[in-house]
Enzyme design. Structure first.
Site, PDB file in Angstrom:
ATOM      1  NE  ARG A  60      -2.637  -1.470   4.662  1.00 48.35           N
ATOM      2  CZ  ARG A  60      -4.087  -1.446   4.172  1.00 48.35           C
ATOM      3  NH1 ARG A  60      -4.833  -2.464   4.699  1.00 48.35           N
ATOM      4  NH2 ARG A  60      -4.485  -0.496   3.260  1.00 48.35           N
TER       5      ARG A  60
ATOM      6  CB  SER B  85      -8.271  -5.510  -3.950  1.00 51.59           C
ATOM      7  OG  SER B  85      -8.774  -4.273  -4.089  1.00 51.59           O
ATOM      8  CB  THR B  86     -12.552  -7.819  -5.582  1.00 48.48           C
ATOM      9  OG1 THR B  86     -12.175  -9.130  -5.423  1.00 48.48           O
ATOM     10  CG2 THR B  86     -14.137  -7.806  -6.156  1.00 48.48           C
ATOM     11  CD  GLU B  87     -12.686  -5.117  -2.122  1.00 55.74           C
ATOM     12  OE1 GLU B  87     -13.516  -5.837  -1.466  1.00 55.74           O
ATOM     13  OE2 GLU B  87     -11.404  -5.524  -2.165  1.00 55.74           O
TER      14      GLU B  87
ATOM     15  CG  HIS C 150       0.326   2.773  -9.547  1.00 58.21           C
ATOM     16  ND1 HIS C 150      -0.155   2.179  -8.332  1.00 58.21           N
ATOM     17  CD2 HIS C 150      -0.864   3.375  -9.982  1.00 58.21           C
ATOM     18  CE1 HIS C 150      -1.482   2.576  -8.075  1.00 58.21           C
ATOM     19  NE2 HIS C 150      -1.779   3.375  -8.917  1.00 58.21           N
TER      20      HIS C 150
ATOM     21  CG  LEU D  82       9.785 -16.804  -3.453  1.00 58.05           C
ATOM     22  CD1 LEU D  82       9.367 -16.750  -1.900  1.00 58.05           C
ATOM     23  CD2 LEU D  82      10.457 -15.464  -3.570  1.00 58.05           C
TER      24      LEU D  82
ATOM     25  NE  ARG E  98      -7.198   1.938  -6.166  1.00 63.85           N
ATOM     26  CZ  ARG E  98      -6.047   1.931  -5.698  1.00 63.85           C
ATOM     27  NH1 ARG E  98      -5.100   2.389  -6.287  1.00 63.85           N
ATOM     28  NH2 ARG E  98      -5.829   1.887  -4.355  1.00 63.85           N
TER      29      ARG E  98
ATOM     30  CG  ASP F 124      -2.124   1.044   1.291  1.00 61.07           C
ATOM     31  OD1 ASP F 124      -2.338   1.306  -0.207  1.00 61.07           O
ATOM     32  OD2 ASP F 124      -2.724   1.497   2.223  1.00 61.07           O
ATOM     33  N   GLY F 125       0.445   2.363  -0.681  1.00 56.00           N
ATOM     34  CA  GLY F 125       1.244   3.482  -0.479  1.00 56.00           C
ATOM     35  C   GLY F 125       1.456   4.104  -1.874  1.00 56.00           C
ATOM     36  CG  ASN F 126       2.354   1.588  -5.226  1.00 54.15           C
ATOM     37  OD1 ASN F 126       3.285   1.663  -4.514  1.00 54.15           O
ATOM     38  ND2 ASN F 126       1.857   0.858  -6.161  1.00 54.15           N
ATOM     39  N   GLY F 127       0.097   5.648  -4.292  1.00 54.49           N
ATOM     40  CA  GLY F 127      -0.139   7.001  -4.820  1.00 54.49           C
ATOM     41  C   GLY F 127       0.249   8.055  -3.892  1.00 54.49           C
TER      42      GLY F 127
END
Length: 249
Positions: free
Chosen positions: A190, A67-69, A39, A133, A73, A22-25
């Site tokens: 996170r 994400s689905t959410e 991004h 991995l 955007r 999280d936090g790219n923007g």
């Protein structure tokens, strides 16, 4: 690795690390740049973390990629994100093979544009024989979607007589999730300063250690991952037991 990295015990590494990137923007805004720049910088952080985890000998890494959410955007940003994912996958496939990294994906993949699915499937096929991995991209994913799909699958089996409803247990549910066959995360990280899970691996993180950092994702690097692991190694994982029971096991 440089000598400035935090000391960690290589014999007590988390087997599976999951990350909410999280936090790219916000990183982009702090740089006076457009969100798209954030991004793109986030892709570089992904590469660094994958290489660091692979070098450490981590077995599983799951990245909350889209994400689905996120479908809600602005369309321009959605299109940019999906194109960036395609570009990154095409660009990084050779590097994944070089580092013996196997790529898989979970989520409502059918919802992705055809060219995105083709790139993803091509990379998964190209890395399918890698034995190091295991990197899982959570794409068009949400945990509630995943659990709903699992319930629907189990209900169909019960209706057809393949399974006795009375026999349904935690293993039945785990085996019906998109992550079937992948161990639950030991550590969930996170970035970005928020303290929430955002519909990510809700079933699987029942006993995961949670690590929150104010760092925006583009700033998350090898040292950041070491610091998260070092913090993880300071914790006592009791799984509902007492400290005395854990010490005696």
């Amino acid at each position: 690795m440089t000598t400035s990295l935090p000391q960690i015990d290589l014999t007590r590494l988390p087997r599976h690390i999951a990350i909410i990137m999280d936090g790219n923007g916000r990183w982009a805004r702090s740089q006076g740049s457009d969100r798209s720049v954030g991004h793109e910088a986030g892709v570089d952080a992904v590469r660094t973390v994958i290489e660091t985890a692979a070098n450490l000998g981590i077995s599983y890494l799951t990245l909350y990629t889209f994400s689905t959410e996120n479908w809600n955007r602005p369309q321009l940003e959605v299109d940019l994100l999906l194109q960036l994912i395609v570009t990154a996958i095409n660009r990084e496939t050779e590097n994944l093979i070089k580092n013996n990294v196997r790529l898989t994906a979970i989520g409502d993949i059918d919802r992705l544009p055809e060219h995105s699915r083709r790139s993803l499937e091509g990379c998964m096929e190209a890395t399918s024989k890698c034995t190091g991995l295991n990197v899982t991209l959570a794409l068009s994913y949400s945990s509630r979607w995943e659990i709903t799909e699992a319930v629907r699958h189990i209900a169909e089996k019960a209706r057809s007589g393949e399974i006795d409803p009375a026999a349904i247990d935690e293993a039945t549910i785990s085996g019906s999730l998109a992550t079937a066959g992948i161990p639950d995360p030991d550590l969930l990280i996170r970035t970005g300063g928020d303290y929430r899970i955002s519909n990510f691996l809700l079933w699987q993180i029942a006993y995961s250690e949670l690590y929150f950092t104010p760092q925006y994702w583009p700033d998350f690097n090898a040292r950041s991952l070491y610091e998260a692991i070092a913090d993880f190694q300071k914790r006592e994982r009791r799984f509902g037991l007492t400290s005395e029971q854990v010490s005696q096991s």
